[in-house]
Design a protein around this motif. Sequence first.
Motif, PDB file in Angstrom:
ATOM      1  N   MET A   4      -0.168   1.950  10.197  1.00 18.13           N
ATOM      2  CA  MET A   4      -0.674   2.285   8.865  1.00 18.13           C
ATOM      3  C   MET A   4      -1.793   3.326   8.968  1.00 18.13           C
ATOM      4  O   MET A   4      -1.850   4.270   8.177  1.00 18.13           O
ATOM      5  CB  MET A   4      -1.180   1.026   8.156  1.00 18.13           C
ATOM      6  CG  MET A   4      -0.091   0.024   7.832  1.00 18.13           C
ATOM      7  SD  MET A   4      -0.736  -1.596   7.384  1.00 18.13           S
ATOM      8  CE  MET A   4      -1.218  -1.323   5.700  1.00 18.13           C
TER       9      MET A   4
ATOM     10  N   SER B 117      -7.031  -1.795   2.365  1.00 20.42           N
ATOM     11  CA  SER B 117      -6.175  -2.955   2.601  1.00 20.42           C
ATOM     12  C   SER B 117      -6.157  -3.817   1.353  1.00 20.42           C
ATOM     13  O   SER B 117      -7.127  -3.855   0.589  1.00 20.42           O
ATOM     14  CB  SER B 117      -6.690  -3.769   3.786  1.00 20.42           C
ATOM     15  OG  SER B 117      -6.572  -3.025   4.971  1.00 20.42           O
TER      16      SER B 117
ATOM     17  N   HIS C 284      -2.115  -9.841   0.290  1.00 23.81           N
ATOM     18  CA  HIS C 284      -0.715  -9.997  -0.085  1.00 23.81           C
ATOM     19  C   HIS C 284      -0.343 -11.469  -0.034  1.00 23.81           C
ATOM     20  O   HIS C 284      -0.974 -12.255   0.647  1.00 23.81           O
ATOM     21  CB  HIS C 284       0.198  -9.175   0.837  1.00 23.81           C
ATOM     22  CG  HIS C 284       0.136  -9.579   2.271  1.00 23.81           C
ATOM     23  ND1 HIS C 284       0.921 -10.563   2.804  1.00 23.81           N
ATOM     24  CD2 HIS C 284      -0.626  -9.128   3.285  1.00 23.81           C
ATOM     25  CE1 HIS C 284       0.655 -10.708   4.084  1.00 23.81           C
ATOM     26  NE2 HIS C 284      -0.296  -9.848   4.399  1.00 23.81           N
TER      27      HIS C 284
ATOM     28  N   VAL D 114       5.514  -9.996   6.204  1.00 25.64           N
ATOM     29  CA  VAL D 114       4.599  -8.860   6.125  1.00 25.64           C
ATOM     30  C   VAL D 114       3.340  -9.184   6.928  1.00 25.64           C
ATOM     31  O   VAL D 114       2.719 -10.228   6.724  1.00 25.64           O
ATOM     32  CB  VAL D 114       4.222  -8.553   4.658  1.00 25.64           C
ATOM     33  CG1 VAL D 114       3.152  -7.473   4.577  1.00 25.64           C
ATOM     34  CG2 VAL D 114       5.446  -8.139   3.868  1.00 25.64           C
TER      35      VAL D 114
ATOM     36  N   HIS E 283      -0.851  -5.355   4.353  1.00 27.56           N
ATOM     37  CA  HIS E 283      -0.463  -4.568   3.189  1.00 27.56           C
ATOM     38  C   HIS E 283      -1.655  -3.713   2.777  1.00 27.56           C
ATOM     39  O   HIS E 283      -2.806  -4.125   2.915  1.00 27.56           O
ATOM     40  CB  HIS E 283      -0.048  -5.481   2.030  1.00 27.56           C
ATOM     41  CG  HIS E 283       0.460  -4.740   0.853  1.00 27.56           C
ATOM     42  ND1 HIS E 283       1.677  -4.117   0.829  1.00 27.56           N
ATOM     43  CD2 HIS E 283      -0.119  -4.477  -0.342  1.00 27.56           C
ATOM     44  CE1 HIS E 283       1.850  -3.526  -0.337  1.00 27.56           C
ATOM     45  NE2 HIS E 283       0.770  -3.730  -1.061  1.00 27.56           N
TER      46      HIS E 283
ATOM     47  N   SER F  44       1.929   2.478  -1.976  1.00 30.62           N
ATOM     48  CA  SER F  44       1.817   1.174  -1.324  1.00 30.62           C
ATOM     49  C   SER F  44       2.509   1.197   0.024  1.00 30.62           C
ATOM     50  O   SER F  44       3.522   1.869   0.207  1.00 30.62           O
ATOM     51  CB  SER F  44       2.456   0.090  -2.194  1.00 30.62           C
ATOM     52  OG  SER F  44       1.702  -0.094  -3.366  1.00 30.62           O
TER      53      SER F  44
ATOM     54  N   SER G  60       3.512  -1.568   3.397  1.00 27.45           N
ATOM     55  CA  SER G  60       3.519  -2.877   4.047  1.00 27.45           C
ATOM     56  C   SER G  60       3.903  -2.695   5.500  1.00 27.45           C
ATOM     57  O   SER G  60       4.831  -1.948   5.810  1.00 27.45           O
ATOM     58  CB  SER G  60       4.530  -3.822   3.387  1.00 27.45           C
ATOM     59  OG  SER G  60       4.107  -4.189   2.107  1.00 27.45           O
TER      60      SER G  60
ATOM     61  N   CYS H 240       5.429  -4.678   8.599  1.00 26.55           N
ATOM     62  CA  CYS H 240       6.203  -5.878   8.885  1.00 26.55           C
ATOM     63  C   CYS H 240       6.181  -6.153  10.390  1.00 26.55           C
ATOM     64  O   CYS H 240       6.019  -5.234  11.188  1.00 26.55           O
ATOM     65  CB  CYS H 240       7.632  -5.705   8.390  1.00 26.55           C
ATOM     66  SG  CYS H 240       7.717  -5.441   6.604  1.00 26.55           S
TER      67      CYS H 240
ATOM     68  N   HIS I 273      12.459  -6.446   3.730  1.00 28.99           N
ATOM     69  CA  HIS I 273      11.399  -6.189   2.749  1.00 28.99           C
ATOM     70  C   HIS I 273      11.757  -4.970   1.889  1.00 28.99           C
ATOM     71  O   HIS I 273      11.542  -4.967   0.680  1.00 28.99           O
ATOM     72  CB  HIS I 273      10.075  -5.981   3.484  1.00 28.99           C
ATOM     73  CG  HIS I 273       8.872  -5.955   2.609  1.00 28.99           C
ATOM     74  ND1 HIS I 273       8.523  -6.988   1.767  1.00 28.99           N
ATOM     75  CD2 HIS I 273       7.927  -5.003   2.429  1.00 28.99           C
ATOM     76  CE1 HIS I 273       7.421  -6.692   1.123  1.00 28.99           C
ATOM     77  NE2 HIS I 273       7.039  -5.480   1.506  1.00 28.99           N
TER      78      HIS I 273
END
Length: 139
Positions: free
Chosen positions: A35, A53, A56, A63, A66, A79, A81, A83, A92
């Motif tokens: 991320m 962050s 979630h 997940v 998120h 957005s 996520s 995983c 997802h």
Amino acid sequence: MRYALVIVLVALLLVAGEWTYRSFLRPIDPATPEMLALGERLKQDGLLDRFYSVRHGFRHSEVSAHGAYQLKNFPLPVSVSACPTEAAAEAHRHAIASSPNLVRPVRSGRLVIWFPMWGEDTKEMMERVVSIVASGVSR
């Protein structure tokens, strides 16, 4: 009959407790390296204003973390996520694709990126972000 009622009430209490914990009490998961790498790439291209962050309600088997990318001079966030596995990411992505308000989910490795509440008038910005995600920098 009394024992069955007690068992049902305990089961309902456990389900309600788990939902309350996942929705309100669990700490926010930190961003994963993937991320952050995608955020750096968005920043290099001059798109990223900030990353944050988000709590979630998913199980950690679905997940891991998120968050959202706030783009410069753009009102809507992107957005993301993270995983735990690529199979979980694909599941997802399919779940997100079934919602009418979550536009065009894109998967890159273990990340799933989507554009909540984005409309047709945001297509140009969406294509820029999708091209960065498709370049595979977050793998």
